[in-house]
Design an enzyme around this catalytic site. Structure first.
Site, PDB file in Angstrom:
ATOM      1  N   SER A 137       0.942  -1.355   0.091  1.00 50.23           N
ATOM      2  CA  SER A 137      -0.079   0.043  -0.043  1.00 50.23           C
ATOM      3  C   SER A 137       0.877   1.232   0.068  1.00 50.23           C
ATOM      4  O   SER A 137       2.066   1.283   0.579  1.00 50.23           O
ATOM      5  CB  SER A 137      -0.814   0.000   1.222  1.00 50.23           C
ATOM      6  OG  SER A 137      -1.512   1.333   1.358  1.00 50.23           O
TER       7      SER A 137
ATOM      8  N   TYR B  37      -1.932  -1.109  10.608  1.00 45.63           N
ATOM      9  CA  TYR B  37      -1.903  -1.565   9.231  1.00 45.63           C
ATOM     10  C   TYR B  37      -0.819  -0.976   8.417  1.00 45.63           C
ATOM     11  O   TYR B  37      -0.056  -1.341   7.667  1.00 45.63           O
ATOM     12  CB  TYR B  37      -3.229  -0.973   8.620  1.00 45.63           C
ATOM     13  CG  TYR B  37      -3.304  -1.468   6.956  1.00 45.63           C
ATOM     14  CD1 TYR B  37      -3.538  -2.706   6.422  1.00 45.63           C
ATOM     15  CD2 TYR B  37      -3.419  -0.405   6.173  1.00 45.63           C
ATOM     16  CE1 TYR B  37      -3.729  -2.864   5.328  1.00 45.63           C
ATOM     17  CE2 TYR B  37      -3.288  -0.526   4.793  1.00 45.63           C
ATOM     18  CZ  TYR B  37      -3.539  -1.824   4.209  1.00 45.63           C
ATOM     19  OH  TYR B  37      -3.519  -1.941   2.932  1.00 45.63           O
TER      20      TYR B  37
END
Length: 244
Positions: free
Chosen positions: A147, A169
């Site tokens: 990401s 995350y």
């Protein structure tokens, strides 16, 4: 051994292949002619998720796989080796957010461990379990789905500088990027890259992304199908090289 090996079709394992970006990666690879093995913990749910693809005659064969369980990964590797003989493509796509709040000062360490067990350690668990099969192929690609939030450059002073602090995350994707580089250094002859699919609307973010899951999957599939002269040890997105 299945017909796929005798016919020489490329064989791809996609973890987290039961929904969202993972399911779209499975669909797109299958439509390109690969035999695709979507992996997820709940094999029955996975079967339902790929039923339409199988009905279209695409080579999709679900496999039960819990990325946090080395025994499960070993069992999956044994089954794949018995049924297909080798593997050409591995797409590591497990991801959980860990929920909110995610600030470091409020973080429950057990929750943090769970995120890293899935998003980072799970990738290494599956990769290591599959290495004997990957090494049987002459042309191997590993893609770790990352990401843009994992970019230290973007987090420190770029587009994500104003993003709320996250101890789950976000650092898990930074760690995944680093792990990707280290795997690429060791696994000479295997192309290993981290790929950012972009901000996609999936259940991971409450369907708030700007891209569809299919659009994000296109970028992952691009790097999952690179040729023998393709890059390794990099971090890429739809526009090319991503900042570390």
């Amino acid at each position: 051994m299945s017909e796929n090996k005798r016919h020489g079709r490329r064989i791809a394992l996609v973890t987290g292949g039961n929904k969202g970006i993972g399911r779209e990666i499975v669909a797109q690879l299958a439509r390109l002619g690969a035999t695709v093995l979507p992996g997820a913990r709940d094999k029955a749910r996975l079967e339902d998720g790929v039923a339409a693809l199988r009905a279209d005659g695409l080579g999709v064969h679900p496999v039960g796989l819990d990325v946090t369980d080395p025994a499960s990964a070993a069992e999956a590797a044994e089954w794949i080796g018995r049924e297909f003989g080798w593997r050409d493509v591995l797409v590591n796509n497990p991801a959980i957010t860990g929920g909110r709040p995610a600030e470091p000062s409020a973080m429950d360490l057990d929750r943090l461990r769970l995120v890293f067990e899935t998003n980072v350690l799970g990738v290494l668990t599956v990769t290591n379990a599959m290495l004997p099969l990957l090494r049987r192929s002459a042309s191997v690609v590993i893609v770790n789905v990352s990401s843009s939030v994992g970019s230290l450059q973007r987090a420190a002073g770029g587009e994500w500088a104003a993003m709320p602090a996250s101890a789950t995350y976000v650092p898990s994707k930074t760690a995944l990027n680093s792990l990707t580089v280290q795997c690429a250094k060791e696994l000479t002859g295997i192309r290993v890259n981290a790929v950012n699919p972009g901000w996609c609307a999936t259940d991971l973010n409450g369907f708030q992304g700007q891209l569809s899951a299919a659009e994000g999957a296109e970028t992952v599939v691009q790097y999952a199908t690179i040729g023998p002269d393709g890059p390794t040890g990099g971090f890429f997105g739809a526009d090319g090289v991503e900042p570390w």
